[in-house]
Enzyme design. Structure first.
Site, PDB file in Angstrom:
ATOM      1  N   ASP A  87     -11.158  10.824  -5.643  1.00 26.06           N
ATOM      2  CA  ASP A  87     -12.418  11.559  -5.745  1.00 26.06           C
ATOM      3  C   ASP A  87     -12.234  12.805  -6.607  1.00 26.06           C
ATOM      4  OD1 ASP A  87     -10.876  13.105  -4.085  1.00 26.06           O
ATOM      5  OD2 ASP A  87     -12.426  13.450  -2.574  1.00 26.06           O
ATOM      6  N   GLU A 144       4.569   4.942   4.023  1.00 29.84           N
ATOM      7  CA  GLU A 144       4.100   6.278   4.379  1.00 29.84           C
ATOM      8  C   GLU A 144       5.299   7.172   4.668  1.00 29.84           C
ATOM      9  OE1 GLU A 144       2.276   9.590   5.055  1.00 29.84           O
ATOM     10  OE2 GLU A 144       1.157   7.847   4.321  1.00 29.84           O
ATOM     11  N   THR A 154     -13.112   5.751   3.308  1.00 29.08           N
ATOM     12  CA  THR A 154     -12.031   6.466   3.966  1.00 29.08           C
ATOM     13  C   THR A 154     -12.462   7.888   4.325  1.00 29.08           C
ATOM     14  OG1 THR A 154     -11.076   7.407   1.953  1.00 29.08           O
ATOM     15  CG2 THR A 154     -10.398   5.162   2.554  1.00 29.08           C
ATOM     16  N   PHE A 179     -11.007  10.552   3.335  1.00 28.72           N
ATOM     17  CA  PHE A 179     -10.968  11.346   2.114  1.00 28.72           C
ATOM     18  C   PHE A 179     -12.195  11.072   1.251  1.00 28.72           C
ATOM     19  CE2 PHE A 179      -6.506  11.015   3.357  1.00 28.72           C
ATOM     20  CZ  PHE A 179      -6.148  12.349   3.339  1.00 28.72           C
ATOM     21  N   GLU A 181       0.853  -1.183   0.000  1.00 32.89           N
ATOM     22  CA  GLU A 181       0.000   0.000   0.000  1.00 32.89           C
ATOM     23  C   GLU A 181       0.890   1.234   0.000  1.00 32.89           C
ATOM     24  OE1 GLU A 181      -3.715   2.185   2.298  1.00 32.89           O
ATOM     25  OE2 GLU A 181      -2.453   0.805   3.445  1.00 32.89           O
ATOM     26  N   ASP A 207      -2.655  12.319  -3.162  1.00 33.14           N
ATOM     27  CA  ASP A 207      -2.832  13.764  -3.303  1.00 33.14           C
ATOM     28  C   ASP A 207      -3.128  14.096  -4.772  1.00 33.14           C
ATOM     29  OD1 ASP A 207      -2.570  16.579  -3.397  1.00 33.14           O
ATOM     30  OD2 ASP A 207      -1.168  16.529  -1.713  1.00 33.14           O
ATOM     31  N   LYS A 232      -4.028  22.072  -8.520  1.00 27.29           N
ATOM     32  CA  LYS A 232      -3.620  23.300  -9.193  1.00 27.29           C
ATOM     33  C   LYS A 232      -2.762  22.989 -10.426  1.00 27.29           C
ATOM     34  CE  LYS A 232      -3.765  26.110  -4.994  1.00 27.29           C
ATOM     35  NZ  LYS A 232      -3.007  26.989  -4.070  1.00 27.29           N
ATOM     36  N   ASP A 259       9.832   6.826   0.525  1.00 27.99           N
ATOM     37  CA  ASP A 259       9.208   7.223  -0.725  1.00 27.99           C
ATOM     38  C   ASP A 259       8.644   5.991  -1.428  1.00 27.99           C
ATOM     39  OD1 ASP A 259       8.968   9.148  -3.145  1.00 27.99           O
ATOM     40  OD2 ASP A 259      10.148   7.476  -3.921  1.00 27.99           O
TER      41      ASP A 259
END
Length: 235
Positions: free
Chosen positions: A179, A93, A214, A216, A68, A143, A147, A120
């Site tokens: 999403d 993570e 989740t 998010f 994951e 993420d 932008k 990473d």
């Protein structure tokens, strides 16, 4: 012809993120102190890709290996591991409070099939995972970098999907979710362009039954955004 480590010849090194620090709260500090020796590793501790013996030493048992990328604060990681006890889950993570919070959730859930690497995600895939060795790769709600000036920071690109494909065993599964509709389209395009991957759903996939809603995902739904799941299988 593939490179010696299984990467496609046109591969260029993609970059995710470097480990980030952060102050631990009391709950996180207690969890880290109690469980880090068993559950936690730094990516820099490894000097070669993990073989089967290394995995048995790390997890204490042989089992299909799932990676994951971006396990965040770990609530869903612990929940997913609890309903997938047949796999060894290696959670990657970069954020130390997230690592520690994941340990807290694992301990509360009584789950001992997860090991956490702080590092990473791309580097872990490249340097620590052998070609053709992963049962599944999970990338849930990375993420989206919405932008325009930040689009180049998005993780899912054709180079990244080729790297994932090279690390999956034949028949292994790459599961993604977001999403953010523009990023979903980019994910779909990148995975579809990777010859070694096929879309198991011929489009958007249903949410995996083992994946809980989740934080998010709940936030996206509350803000009126659609959730997009993808499921691609290594040929």
């Amino acid at each position: 012809m593939a490179l010696a480590d299984g990467r496609p010849p046109e591969f260029r090194r993609v970059v995710s993120f470097h480990p980030r620090g952060g102050r631990l709260n009391d709950v996180q500090r207690r969890a880290f102190d109690a469980h880090a020796d068993r559950w936690y590793r730094e990516a820099a501790q490894f000097d070669r890709p993990l073989d089967e013996a290394d995995q048995v030493e790390l997890f204490g048992r042989p089992a299909p290996l799932v990676l994951e990328i971006g396990s965040g604060m770990g609530e869903s990681t612990a929940a997913m591991a609890a309903v997938r006890p047949d796999v060894n889950l290696l959670a990657v993570e970069v954020y130390k409070p997230g690592v520690a919070q994941t340990m807290h959730h694992l301990a509360r859930a009584g789950v001992d099939t997860v090991r956490i690497i702080r590092g990473d995600g791309v580097a872990v895939l490249t340097d620590l995972i052998r070609p053709d060795s992963l049962f599944e790769v999970w990338l849930f709600f990375p993420d989206p970098w919405p932008k325009t000036r930040h689009l180049k920071r998005r993780l899912v690109t054709p180079d990244f999907t080729e790297l994932v494909a090279s690390r999956l065993a034949p028949g292994g599964t790459f599961r993604l979710a977001t999403d953010w509709a523009p990023y979903a389209a980019q994910m779909l395009a990148a995975c579809s362009a990777t010859d070694e991957l096929r879309n198991a759903a011929s489009g958007w996939a249903p949410r995996p039954t083992f994946r809980p809603r989740t934080r998010f995902e709940r936030r996206g739904l509350a803000e009126g955004r659609e959730i997009f799941d993808l499921e691609f299988v290594r040929r």
